[in-house]
Enzyme design. Structure first.
Site, mmCIF file in Angstrom:
data_model
loop_
_atom_site.group_PDB
_atom_site.id
_atom_site.type_symbol
_atom_site.label_atom_id
_atom_site.label_comp_id
_atom_site.label_asym_id
_atom_site.label_seq_id
_atom_site.Cartn_x
_atom_site.Cartn_y
_atom_site.Cartn_z
ATOM 1 N N ILE A 35 -29.384 -45.551 53.058
ATOM 2 C CA ILE A 35 -28.983 -46.700 52.934
ATOM 3 C C ILE A 35 -28.668 -47.034 51.568
ATOM 4 O O ILE A 35 -27.796 -47.421 50.879
ATOM 5 C CB ILE A 35 -29.822 -47.700 53.792
ATOM 6 N N LYS B 220 -19.063 -51.641 52.165
ATOM 7 C CA LYS B 220 -18.401 -53.088 52.430
ATOM 8 C C LYS B 220 -17.487 -53.405 51.350
ATOM 9 O O LYS B 220 -17.463 -54.373 50.562
ATOM 10 C CB LYS B 220 -19.390 -53.952 52.501
ATOM 11 N N GLU C 284 -33.138 -30.950 63.279
ATOM 12 C CA GLU C 284 -33.387 -31.490 64.563
ATOM 13 C C GLU C 284 -32.209 -31.966 65.660
ATOM 14 O O GLU C 284 -32.494 -31.385 66.822
ATOM 15 C CB GLU C 284 -33.673 -33.199 64.181
ATOM 16 N N GLY D 40 -29.221 -33.915 58.451
ATOM 17 C CA GLY D 40 -29.254 -35.354 59.187
ATOM 18 C C GLY D 40 -27.892 -35.548 60.029
ATOM 19 O O GLY D 40 -26.881 -34.972 59.693
ATOM 20 N N VAL D 41 -27.896 -36.761 60.462
ATOM 21 C CA VAL D 41 -26.777 -37.180 61.439
ATOM 22 C C VAL D 41 -25.559 -37.811 60.504
ATOM 23 O O VAL D 41 -25.967 -38.270 59.512
ATOM 24 C CB VAL D 41 -27.271 -38.059 62.364
ATOM 25 N N GLY D 42 -24.529 -37.491 60.693
ATOM 26 C CA GLY D 42 -23.306 -38.463 59.842
ATOM 27 C C GLY D 42 -22.359 -37.836 59.347
ATOM 28 O O GLY D 42 -22.369 -36.436 59.267
ATOM 29 N N ASN D 43 -21.512 -38.233 58.747
ATOM 30 C CA ASN D 43 -20.087 -37.800 58.225
ATOM 31 C C ASN D 43 -20.502 -36.713 56.905
ATOM 32 O O ASN D 43 -19.887 -35.734 56.759
ATOM 33 C CB ASN D 43 -19.129 -38.646 57.962
ATOM 34 N N VAL D 44 -21.063 -37.322 56.000
ATOM 35 C CA VAL D 44 -21.318 -36.420 54.842
ATOM 36 C C VAL D 44 -22.334 -35.064 55.424
ATOM 37 O O VAL D 44 -21.620 -34.087 54.788
ATOM 38 C CB VAL D 44 -22.322 -37.362 54.009
ATOM 39 N N ASN E 118 -31.389 -48.053 62.067
ATOM 40 C CA ASN E 118 -31.801 -47.119 63.100
ATOM 41 C C ASN E 118 -33.337 -46.750 62.953
ATOM 42 O O ASN E 118 -34.219 -47.357 63.980
ATOM 43 C CB ASN E 118 -30.830 -45.893 62.911
#
Lengths: 508, 508
Positions: free
Chosen positions: B368, B412, B298, B273-277, B388
């Site tokens: 999330i 947070k 994808e 998937g998308v993202g830093n991890v 998203n």
């Protein structure tokens, strides 16, 4: 039963020497073992050995010894399998589906760990070792050929997997099952291991892609037990008014889609979950204008049998045959006519997303509750207690061309609404659910945002007693926060909490 | 840009006469129309016409006229597409995925209806008419051949569907995209209509089963707009410590499975998937003992590109290429080396359950939040606001061989726990989720009952600040009611409610 019967049913001479009593066969089962047991919706499960295992367990417990097993099946069995083992309190672990009252009580009391798993995934997960080693396979057969090939009985379920993965095999040969079941089954070759798998060549529900027999290393067969006992054969209730109203709406919708040219005149292959509403739809199709129907379902029950018998349905593929006593009689009386029209497959193939998506199934499944955004709970009562399990509803709902969830709009004389602000357990999410149908009406959720879905579901599907309560919840939620999916978080599950406390979701 | 450029990029003479300004092209768009727009994860989306449409909308609104469109894409685009249209407040309806801040605000304010849909299902649902008629296709191309065949740019997404289903077609030809993209794409023939579909013949991630060009009825092309502008090309942050810790655990697990003989030495095809991890995992594989890796994903981003460039990965299949500016440079510098190693497919094929299940993908997706029973929320902030969308995470999670969900254990500055009693929105249910990984640890949920999952997740994945709170919730829930899935219904979502009220899930 006599030795003539033994020779007719166990035609392999060497295996005939393995014939023993259920008690002797049960002695192979030891504390801590994992058992792969046959059975799919009350059909084709072992009928004698489970009681013998239960008796072993009771004796061990009376002596202060531990005796517990892992019980993995195709799907649900019956009282003389799930029930007796649960009552003996000897099932530490259960997967992937059950529907027995005693087993359910043990699960909800925390005495049995239960993994509620998609039926299409379960078989490969066993193969990949997710559930540990399989010690014993315990299956039912109609007969064993002179070559040692096994003629299955009224269901295939996961039997192919149990025979391959278990270290030892016990076979119940049930003289009650018709010898004419031979050639009704279709057992494909192994599906292979990733990444070297090939396409599954089912392109029509009537395709046969394997052999009609189960096979295993004959040296693994440690016991054969001769039985003569019926399957569960639960009686069906005649459809009530609510079921008929739900069925009529689905058939109307399908007629409309055919008129618009969006569905073939013989529809698409039909899947039907268990229960009275699903049966009512199939009965309704008997009087519909559709012909040359096709069935592609997990469990073939009375309604679909009668469609095949009447000629309305040309073929039906399933994983098990689960009939009322009357329907079983019709099945056995017409088995020569039915044999090349019915196909029984392993559940890994019946429920495979590849095949369901390709064929474009019309799926109809019962639900416990839906929420105003179209999420569906198929498994849990008030969020915490297991009813039966997800079964194949996730496989079919996600991958079908059209997918219906059906339920009366209320239960318990109106004390429970089947439409709630938020479901207390999520089995099918907003991304997967297309149509919700109650006796009140029909909600078409396709292409709708959550707020549009809420309007369709509240207006069309909810019971008038609950409609103003749902509208009030939605209106207040829409003022409270984010408007993609309006909710009031500390009130979303309050209807269920109220039922737990007062026995009624309505405010008194 | 000059006419030489026009001739090089639009090689079909007749179509060259359709070249016009973005403003002229936008004049084909009328209030109430449904637009099928290119774009997949900030790649291959139209860059000029959306702004011209937004300007038309603003002008109409200033004159008191209605002007709104349905905006259907492949997946996310960028500010100069989703952003400008949202800011002009002219998107009545959006599907199936977005990630733009302005669009998100409009969705959560209730100004845009948003259908958040599995990417594998969306394309066939468009074809079946679930979203109504498609009026205009607006896509990006690299060039058009003398025969009128369209060379796609950095993504395919749903473009094939838009060209087929839309009544009129507008093509942006982007001179910034390398002409050497030709032959990197693979567009299969139509998948057909049920029940007459055939198997999809992809049995290896490197298989090509179609042609490298998009095609459509040339008479439908009403406008060609010449552009010269970059894709979104977001910069990647270097992996932080938490991402590295998560990545290391996944790689350790995969090494362990290879050692046990349960995974091939070159693993199974990887989806990320998308993202830093996710990017950190792919970077970690660069230094791993694995070779001859395969990609089946994808969105192909920096991490996977570098695995192919280094020779660690032999081929990679994707639906779009989404690079940082630096990676884009590396891509263009090495495009001759890469062209037969990278394959770009329509999202209906990339995300198809048939192919994912067959190939046995290893899937890694961000979440999330997860709850103690393994349900995952991929989409909603505090249950009501869209972030998203589900994208392809459901397609891959359900059908993969191994599926990981990853997140830091808190967000947070610790005010939000990623592990909660009950997720505030359900995208992936307990039936689908196999592994949850945070920087705290790794929970293997396979073959575990809900109570066993709760122990694994609380003990291994939760942050120490929240672990006692989660254990306390679970212990009290286990005393309260059904023990299949213990919950306290009026407290299950209280952590989210507390955050909404106080800005912190912790009790002060």
């Amino acid at each position: 039963m006599n030795s003539t019967n033994h020779e007719a049913r166990v035609q392999h001479e060497g295996l005939r020497e393995k014939i023993m009593s259920a008690e002797e066969a049960a002695s192979f089962v030891q504390n801590g073992m994992n058992l792969g047991i046959a059975g799919f919706t009350g059909a084709g499960y072992p009928k004698f050995v489970p009681t013998a295992i239960a008796n072993r367990a009771k004796k061990a417990h009376a002596n202060g010894e531990e005796f517990g097993i892992g019980m993995l099946t195709g799907a649900s069995t019956a009282h003389d399998c799930d029930g007796v083992l649960a009552e003996a309190n000897c099932v530490n672990f259960r997967a992937p589906f059950q529907s027995d009252p005693a087993m359910r009580n043990h699960i909800n009391a925390g005495e049995t760990h239960y993994v509620d798993m998609h039926l299409s995934h379960f078989e490969q997960q066993v193969r990949f070792g997710f559930y540990g080693d399989m010690d014993i396979a315990l299956i039912e057969a109609t007969a064993i050929t002179p070559e040692g090939k096994i003629i299955p009985s009224m269901g295939i379920g996961t039997n192919n997997q149990w025979l391959k993965s278990a270290k030892k095999v016990i076979i119940e040969v049930n003289a009650r099952q018709s010898m004419k079941l031979e050639n009704m089954h279709d057992i494909p070759e192994d599906i292979g291991e990733p990444p070297h798998r090939q396409p599954i060549p089912i392109v029509d529900p009537a395709n046969r892609i394997g052999t009609p027999y189960l096979e295993c290393d004959l040296d693994k067969i440690v016991a054969i037990v001769m039985t003569d006992a019926p399957d569960r054969n639960s009686k069906f209730a005649d459809p009530d008014e609510k079921s008929k109203k739900i069925a009529a709406q689905i058939i109307d919708f399908l007629e409309h889609e055919v008129k618009k040219g969006r569905l073939p005149k013989n529809l698409l292959p039909l899947q039907s979950g268990v229960g009275n509403v699903a049966n009512a739809v199939l009965m309704g199709l008997q009087d519909s204008p559709f012909d040359d129907l096709m069935g592609y379902t997990e469990v073939l029950q009375d309604g679909m049998l009668d469609l095949v018998l009447s000629g309305k349905m040309t073929s039906a593929s399933a994983t098990a045959l689960s009939f009322s006593p009357d329907a079983l009689q019709r099945f056995n009386d017409n088995i020569d006519f039915l044999r090349n029209k019915l196909i029984l497959r392993p559940q890994e193939f019946t429920n495979h997303p590849e095949v369901i998506r390709r064929l474009g199934i019309i799926a109809m499944n019962a639900m416990i509750e839906a929420d105003i955004y179209g999420n569906v709970n198929s498994t849990h009562i008030m969020g915490t207690k297991m009813m039966n399990g997800i079964g194949g509803s996730g496989d079919f709902t996600r991958n079908s061309h059209f997918s219906f969830f059906v339920s009366p709009s209320t239960a318990k004389d109106g004390a429970i609404s089947a439409i709630v602000p938020m479901v207390s357990h999520h089995d099918h999410t907003e991304h997967d659910v297309m149509f919700i149908v109650t006796e009140q009406g029909f909600a078409d959720l396709r292409g709708k945002s959550p707020r549009q879905r809420a309007k369709a579901i509240i207006d069309n599907c909810s019971h008038p007693d609950y409609r103003p309560m749902l509208q009030d919840y939605y209106d207040r939620a829409a003022k409270a926060g984010g408007l993609q999916t309006p909710h009031i978080l500390n009130e979303a599950l309050s209807w269920h909490q109220r039922f737990v406390e007062t026995g009624d979701m309505r405010i008194k």
